[in-house]
Write a protein that holds these residues in place. Structure first.
Motif, PDB file in Angstrom:
ATOM      1  N   VAL A 101       7.257   7.206   2.014  1.00 50.87           N
ATOM      2  CA  VAL A 101       6.397   7.753   0.959  1.00 50.87           C
ATOM      3  C   VAL A 101       7.149   7.944  -0.352  1.00 50.87           C
ATOM      4  O   VAL A 101       6.549   7.956  -1.427  1.00 50.87           O
ATOM      5  N   LEU A 138       3.955  -2.304  -0.557  1.00 46.84           N
ATOM      6  CA  LEU A 138       2.655  -1.629  -0.552  1.00 46.84           C
ATOM      7  C   LEU A 138       2.547  -0.521  -1.593  1.00 46.84           C
ATOM      8  O   LEU A 138       1.540  -0.400  -2.283  1.00 46.84           O
ATOM      9  N   HIS A 190      -6.000   0.246  -3.226  1.00 45.96           N
ATOM     10  CA  HIS A 190      -4.879   1.064  -2.752  1.00 45.96           C
ATOM     11  C   HIS A 190      -3.531   0.354  -2.790  1.00 45.96           C
ATOM     12  O   HIS A 190      -2.507   0.992  -2.965  1.00 45.96           O
TER      13      HIS A 190
ATOM     14  N   LEU B 209      -7.814   9.328  -2.368  1.00 51.20           N
ATOM     15  CA  LEU B 209      -7.210   9.097  -1.052  1.00 51.20           C
ATOM     16  C   LEU B 209      -5.688   9.065  -1.066  1.00 51.20           C
ATOM     17  O   LEU B 209      -5.051   9.234  -0.024  1.00 51.20           O
ATOM     18  N   ARG B 210      -5.107   8.842  -2.227  1.00 49.51           N
ATOM     19  CA  ARG B 210      -3.659   8.610  -2.307  1.00 49.51           C
ATOM     20  C   ARG B 210      -2.854   9.675  -1.558  1.00 49.51           C
ATOM     21  O   ARG B 210      -2.040   9.378  -0.689  1.00 49.51           O
ATOM     22  N   PHE B 213      -3.180   9.647   2.242  1.00 42.84           N
ATOM     23  CA  PHE B 213      -2.398   8.584   2.897  1.00 42.84           C
ATOM     24  C   PHE B 213      -0.946   9.022   3.053  1.00 42.84           C
ATOM     25  O   PHE B 213      -0.327   8.819   4.092  1.00 42.84           O
ATOM     26  N   LEU B 214      -0.422   9.603   1.988  1.00 45.14           N
ATOM     27  CA  LEU B 214       1.002   9.894   1.975  1.00 45.14           C
ATOM     28  C   LEU B 214       1.364  11.021   2.938  1.00 45.14           C
ATOM     29  O   LEU B 214       2.480  11.089   3.422  1.00 45.14           O
ATOM     30  N   ASN B 241      -6.107  -0.043   2.089  1.00 41.21           N
ATOM     31  CA  ASN B 241      -6.219   1.192   2.869  1.00 41.21           C
ATOM     32  C   ASN B 241      -5.779   0.941   4.307  1.00 41.21           C
ATOM     33  O   ASN B 241      -5.167   1.798   4.943  1.00 41.21           O
ATOM     34  N   MET B 244      -2.031   1.000   4.380  1.00 37.81           N
ATOM     35  CA  MET B 244      -1.577   2.390   4.294  1.00 37.81           C
ATOM     36  C   MET B 244      -1.605   3.039   5.683  1.00 37.81           C
ATOM     37  O   MET B 244      -0.650   3.687   6.107  1.00 37.81           O
ATOM     38  N   LEU B 248       2.173   3.771   7.145  1.00 40.89           N
ATOM     39  CA  LEU B 248       2.811   5.037   6.767  1.00 40.89           C
ATOM     40  C   LEU B 248       2.866   6.104   7.865  1.00 40.89           C
ATOM     41  O   LEU B 248       3.892   6.763   8.021  1.00 40.89           O
TER      42      LEU B 248
END
Ligand code: SF4
Lengths: 202, 486
Positions: A101, A138, A190, B209-210, B213-214, B241, B244, B248
């Motif tokens: 992240v 990404l 995204h 949404l960022r 996700f993180l 998405n 992600m 992640l």
């Protein structure tokens, strides 16, 4: 009986004893015989059609072309660990395996690819050192991919034949996009909103 | 041979989203009154039909690819047990864990327990038909776990407290102005000047949404394909998405119907050509992610694959109907269907709408639980023509209608009417009498080209959804006799 045994038993019951023949005729095209210069043009055309920006250059001009492509993009550039030194723009930082992240801190990423499919405008990254881990291509908002002519194939079958199915693979065809509003394509959701491709050939 | 006869259970009632609360004709009647819905659907399906036709025409070997796609799926089904065992071996060998679920209830329990074991109270989700089918979000919510849909269209549906109406574009029934209204109303802190420009709307979703996700620790996905010989899974998407979610979080749980697998890596060369061109009308979708088990230092380190039956083995037992399991969920058949284009997806009552839904849902649940769906078609054949794996949907529809009629213990008015008609038509004297009686219809019509829809029951059940032409003044035989002498 376990769920596994139960489901498998149901399948065998459903199929019965008479199983139909399982021949698959592969009469579709599995090769593309167009000469390389034509394939490079098709790849360029398809990439641009989906709003990627293509910079063509000679193999010994990759570094300056990358630098020029990134001109005007404010912020730090991170590169996959296997990217050759001569491709890297000044001040670029090599991915050091920090938590994924944290890669959001970078404005742009520079990687290589494993294979590029001309007909569909697809770049494939396979998480090898030159492509980097998946999060690298990404999270930063700009992705720069260097493609060399020897990596370009015409068709999807030729592309898949060059890949190792056990590696984590990412196929990229243009910047992220959505067709969810009235089925019209809009680029940039995204994933990286900008895709820059440096295509090197003699 | 049917599943009922073989004792193979269908998808259980009371869980998931395969059954509507109304029959198709009832739900369709309401949908047809919604002019905005019809305008939105007409616009969207016209756009996508044009794009699909363009990129399919580009491919000189489309017919060969389509035939290969059909044959690969048929070959897969013929040895489904062996391929599933191979897949399980491969996924396990690469550090993943495979779970088997007989039905929706069991799958929901497995996923809920896996999420609970991580201690997470929220999960991010990649659009997945299988998890909609089993009602996973509802099950997680009941366990106090929030499931956040991250696909733009799914997000629109979730924020609007709506239901999906299309396989690929679940919010196809909403236009940009309606989407703007939903975002303005439901996204905290959204720009008050948000316009209905699709790009602006997509950006608003990105912002929203960022952060999620993180910080996500668990993701739930479906799978478009799984390769039995290598254990490779594939998710095909556009927005990122999916990447992600697949990249992640620490834990990834993938729920997949048992029919989704293909035997060999090479088979993907067919489907990765057929699917994007048929679904979004693109040469290739922006992102395809492929992974096999876990990779140290890259992506989730805890991977679970849940293999779902939920009625699929019952479908497999039907030699005609099993072709419905070949579906790769491209949604091309929805986009060309004249019935879908007018009613939209909600009328079908199931997460699988349109032509494929009309053959798949009744088979998954047992035809008696979705008895009106095999009739939700004009049998025009457009769905078969566009299907990238050549599923003969019209033939399956007819097959299911026959099954439904045979299962009737009580005679329906329609069946009685046809039986009477067949008797009358095989007796010339009765036939002439009946034709003379039809003259009565002209009186009812009072000069209009069709009969009024408001006939008394039981005839109303038939005329409500069909225009009956007013009978001509003279029958063909009367006219022939007059002009040629008898
Ligand atoms: S039935 Fe065929 S056309 Fe319809 S969604 Fe499935 S694969 Fe696509």
């Amino acid at each position: 009986m376990s769920a596994r045994d139960d489901v498998l038993a149901r399948i065998r019951t459903a199929l019965g004893t008479q199983q139909p023949p399982t021949e698959v005729a592969r009469d579709y095209r599995t090769t593309d015989d167009r000469p390389l210069p034509e394939l490079l043009d098709v790849l360029t055309d398809r990439l641009e059609d989906y709003q990627a920006t293509v910079h063509r250059c000679a193999p010994d001009a990759i570094g300056p072309t990358v630098t020029a492509a990134l001109h005007g993009i404010p912020g730090d550039v991170v590169v996959a660990p296997g990217v050759p030194a001569q491709w890297r723009p000044a001040g670029a930082i090599e991915d050091d395996g920090r938590p994924a992240v944290d890669l959001t801190a970078f404005a742009a990423t520079l990687t290589g690819v494993t294979v590029a499919v001309a007909e569909t405008g697809t770049l494939v990254l396979d998480a090898s050192p030159i492509c980097g881990r998946r999060a690298l291509s990404l999270l930063p908002d700009v992705l720069v991919c260097v493609v060399t002519a020897d990596q370009v194939v015409g068709s999807v079958p030729e592309g898949l034949a060059r890949l190792d199915p056990l590696r984590p693979l990412t196929m990229i065809s243009g910047p992220s996009a959505t067709s969810d509003i009235e089925l019209q394509r809009v680029e940039g959701v995204h994933g990286p909103r900008t895709l820059l491709v440096v295509l090197a050939s003699d | 041979m049917t599943a009922v006869f073989l004792g193979i259970p269908t998808a259980p009632a009371g869980v998931g989203n395969l059954r509507g609360d109304r029959s198709f004709p009832d739900a369709a009647r309401d949908a047809l009154r919604d002019g905005q819905l019809r305008a939105n659907l007409g616009h969207a399906t016209t756009t996508i039909r044009g794009k699909r036709a363009g990129v399919v025409a580009e491919v000189p070997d489309w017919a060969e690819l389509r035939e290969a796609g059909r044959a690969i799926k048929a070959a897969t089904m013929a040895r489904l047990d062996e391929h599933l065992i191979a897949l399980e071996e491969q996924v396990t060998a690469r550090g993943g864990t495979v779970h088997w679920a007989r039905d929706a209830t069991e799958a929901n329990q497995i996923v809920t327990a896996l999420v609970q074991a991580t201690g997470a109270t929220e999960v991010v989700k990649v659009k997945s038909m299988a998890t909609q089918e089993i009602g996973l979000n509802e099950a997680l919510e009941a366990a106090g776990i929030e499931a956040l849909e991250t696909d733009l269209a799914e997000l629109i549906v979730q924020l609007g407290e709506d239901k999906p109406s299309h396989i690929l574009v679940p919010a196809i029934h909403k236009n940009r102005a309606e989407i703007r209204e939903i975002f303005a109303r439901t996204i905290p802190g959204v720009d008050p000047h948000l316009t209905d420009d699709p790009r602006k709307l997509a950006m608003a979703a990105r912002e929203h949404l960022r952060e999620r996700f993180l910080r996500a620790r668990v993701a739930v996905s479906g799978a478009n394909f799984a390769v039995a010989e290598t254990g490779t899974l594939a998710v095909v998407e556009s927005e990122g998405n999916g990447r992600m979610c697949l990249t992640l979080p620490q834990t990834l749980i993938t729920v997949m119907g048992i029919e989704k697998l293909v035997p060999t890596w090479r088979d993907l060369e067919v489907f990765l050509q057929l699917l994007p061109r048929s679904s979004t009308g693109e040469r290739m979708n922006p992102y395809t992610s492929l992974w096999a088990g876990i990779t140290p230092g890259d992506g989730p380190q805890d991977f679970h694959l849940v293999l779902l039956d939920n009625g699929r083995t019952a479908v497999l037992a039907d030699e005609v109907g099993r072709e419905a399991l070949h579906c790769i969920r491209c949604s091309a058949c929805l986009n060309v269907c004249p019935v879908y284009e007018r009613t939209g997806g909600h009328a079908y009552g199931s997460v699988y709408p349109g032509p494929i839904g009309a053959v798949l849902s009744p088979q998954l649940t047992g035809v008696e639980d979705n008895a009106s769906l095999p009739y939700a078609s004009s049998l025009c054949g457009a769905c078969y023509d566009v299907c990238p794996v050549a599923i003969d949907i019209p033939s399956i529809l007819v097959h299911l209608r026959a099954e439904h009629v045979e299962a009737q213990t009580r005679t329906t008015p329609e069946a009685a009417a046809f039986r009477a008609l067949s008797k009358v038509m095989s007796h010339p004297r009765l036939w002439r009498l009946a034709q003379r009686a039809a003259g009565l219809g002209r009186f009812l019509a009072r000069g209009r080209p069709t009969l009024p829809a408001a006939l008394p029951p039981p005839a109303s059940a038939w005329t409500r959804t069909r225009d009956l032409p007013t009978p001509p003044a003279k029958t063909f035989t009367q006219q022939w006799a007059e002009e040629h002498g008898s």
